[in-house]
Design a protein around this motif. Structure first.
Motif: not given
Length: 76
Positions: A9-12, A35-38, A43-48, A60-70
């Protein structure tokens, strides 16, 4: 190995999955999704920060994945 950490359910996370899947497929790199819910530790480390991408277990990244950087990180 790429690990994508997110939740349903996370669009990002959906956007990140598309990028990771495409890049991994083109470069022949294995990837998995967690899945952080599992997993309480994830969950504790990455929920935000989801979605989070790890390369060989290192963040490597969080919130958004930059294709060129990846791509650049995987082609090293």
């Amino acid at each position: 190995m790429i690990t994508l950490i997110g939740k349903p359910g996370c669009h990002l996370c959906d956007e990140a999955r598309e990028v990771v899947s495409r890049v991994a497929g083109e470069l022949g790199v294995p990837w998995e999704e967690r899945d952080i819910l599992q997993d309480e530790e994830l969950y504790r480390k990455y929920w935000e920060q989801i979605p989070v991408t790890l390369i060989d277990g290192r963040q490597h990244d969080f919130w958004r994945v930059d294709e060129k950087r990846l791509r650049a990180a995987l082609e090293k």
